[in-house]
Design an enzyme around this catalytic site. Structure first.
Site, mmCIF file in Angstrom:
data_model
loop_
_atom_site.group_PDB
_atom_site.id
_atom_site.type_symbol
_atom_site.label_atom_id
_atom_site.label_comp_id
_atom_site.label_asym_id
_atom_site.label_seq_id
_atom_site.Cartn_x
_atom_site.Cartn_y
_atom_site.Cartn_z
ATOM 1 N N LYS A 93 -1.827 0.172 -4.565
ATOM 2 C CA LYS A 93 -0.682 0.948 -4.789
ATOM 3 C C LYS A 93 -0.499 1.624 -6.300
ATOM 4 O O LYS A 93 -0.358 2.963 -5.803
ATOM 5 C CB LYS A 93 0.354 -0.494 -4.644
ATOM 6 C CG LYS A 93 1.035 -0.708 -2.678
ATOM 7 C CD LYS A 93 0.608 0.220 -2.137
ATOM 8 C CE LYS A 93 1.219 -0.065 -0.679
ATOM 9 N NZ LYS A 93 1.835 0.894 0.611
ATOM 10 N N SER B 268 5.116 -0.348 -4.526
ATOM 11 C CA SER B 268 5.421 -1.764 -4.673
ATOM 12 C C SER B 268 5.614 -2.355 -5.471
ATOM 13 O O SER B 268 4.688 -1.713 -6.793
ATOM 14 C CB SER B 268 4.724 -2.391 -3.319
ATOM 15 O OG SER B 268 4.373 -4.140 -3.715
ATOM 16 N N TYR C 150 -4.119 -5.468 -2.924
ATOM 17 C CA TYR C 150 -3.506 -4.815 -2.093
ATOM 18 C C TYR C 150 -2.231 -3.795 -2.748
ATOM 19 O O TYR C 150 -2.088 -2.954 -3.393
ATOM 20 C CB TYR C 150 -2.335 -5.208 -1.261
ATOM 21 C CG TYR C 150 -1.153 -5.541 -1.146
ATOM 22 C CD1 TYR C 150 0.101 -5.296 -1.731
ATOM 23 C CD2 TYR C 150 -1.156 -4.118 -0.119
ATOM 24 C CE1 TYR C 150 1.385 -4.900 -1.749
ATOM 25 C CE2 TYR C 150 0.481 -3.600 0.053
ATOM 26 C CZ TYR C 150 0.520 -3.842 -0.739
ATOM 27 O OH TYR C 150 2.388 -3.758 -0.774
#
Ligand code: WQD
Length: 337
Positions: A154, A126, A150
């Protein structure tokens, strides 16, 4: 010999659109999904649109024995890994669940791939790994400073993949850094169906357009952007799906990171205005305070992916929002479960 690809999270938003394309390109696929944020209805639709049966495994990837079982039961030759928890705000509230879920799933997957001599991996990373960019547009050499758990999961999974590929030259890994995926399958029968109140702009705007919500809250109009609202690099989910097929086709020894975006930005007001144009619906909005952790502008430098994958996103904002509206207006309650 038909290649069999494991698609983890294949019942989800980007996974389902990629699964349809894999079937249409003649692959056999196994979808592994725990259905925590997706619907079996999506799997049924994938089979209709792809005109081919799918092997479905309801599995929690944090259970390594369950992951091993999937590889034991299917002749998997490559993996596209989408599965994971992905709400930025939720990750701030529940960091341990995010680290445990996303990191354990990824390590179990890598372990079982190696145990079964499967070395080809495309990973759903991402643009959140970049955090607040110093320069625009953002290329793959930009500093990676994620600002939430989050985004940190990643980046940690990317680092694990890079280290694994250094340790064993049989690995071939592409890490795809998505910018802002929006839109839906042109049939209007596959699309984004977030649980609860949508975190992201476009599904929220679509729910206002279809009458499920009253108005859009615009998180600040005092940003350093042309109209004062946040600018993002929105990319059509079908362009993104094509990017995954290209990434699978262009795997090389080692591990590479690639931006998947369009290189064009659109503001919140432009998204609202374009949605009004394509839907014929008024979209009421109210400007409110900025959202914690937001940035003014995110824009992808995409020449590396264009060159290395021989791929380019070519659907514009109007097509993205028109396809998103077709899905939302045909299925006001999404998949309905
Ligand atoms: C876009 C713009 C908001 C909602 C997300 C996350 C993560 C990633 C996708 C996976 C911003 C504004 C939004 C609203 C608004 N997914 N906005 N009102 O924040 O760029 O990033 O991208 O990796 O989910 O990182 O996307 O759609 O939330 O916001 O004004 O109700 O819309 O401020 O400018 P974002 P977004």
């Amino acid at each position: 010999m038909t290649r069999t690809i494991l698609v983890t999270g294949g019942a989800g938003y980007i996974g389902s659109h990629t699964s349809v394309l894999l079937l249409q390109r003649g692959f056999d696929i196994v979808i592994a999904d725990d259905l925590s944020n997706s619907s079996l209805r999506a799997v049924e639709t994938i089979e209709v649109l792809g005109d081919r049966r799918v092997a479905f495994e309801e599995v929690d990837l944090t259970d390594q024995a369950a992951v091993a079982g999937v590889f034991d039961r299917h002749p998997i030759e490559g993996v596209i890994h989408f599965a994971g928890v992905k709400a930025v705000g939720e990750s701030v509230q529940e960091p341990l669940r995010y680290y445990r879920t996303n990191l354990t799933s990824a390590m179990n997957l890598l372990d079982e791939m190696a145990a079964h001599e499967v070395w080809d991996l495309v990973f759903s990373s991402s643009a959140t790994v970049y955090g607040d960019p110093e320069m625009l547009p953002i290329d793959e050499s930009a500093p990676t400073r994620p600002t939430n758990p989050y985004g940190r999961t990643k980046l940690m999974i990317e680092d694990i993949c890079r280290d694994v590929a250094r340790a064993d030259r049989r690995w071939r890994i592409n890490l795809l850094r998505y910018f802002n995926p929006i839109g839906a399958h042109s049939s209007g029968d596959l699309g984004e169906d977030p649980r609860g109140i949508p975190n992201n702009l476009v599904p929220f705007v679509m729910q206002v357009a279809v009458g499920r919500r009253q108005q859009v809250e615009v998180f600040g109009n005092d940003w350093d952007t042309p109209d004062g609202t946040g600018v993002r690099d929105y990319i059509h989910v079908l362009d993104l799906a094509e990017g995954h097929l290209a990434a699978l086709d262009h795997l090389e020894t080692g591990c590479d990171e690639l931006n998947l975006g369009t290189g064009h930005g659109a503001s919140v007001f432009e998204v609202i205005k374009t949605t009004e144009n394509v839907s014929g619906k008024a979209i009421p909005f109210e400007v409110v305070d900025r959202r914690a952790g937001d940035i003014a502008c995110s824009l992808a430098e995409v020449s590396k992916a264009n060159r290395r994958l021989d791929w380019r996103a070519d659907r514009n904002l109007e097509v993205m929002l028109s396809d998103a509206w077709r899905w939302q207006s045909k299925h006001p309650e999404g998949y309905g479960d």
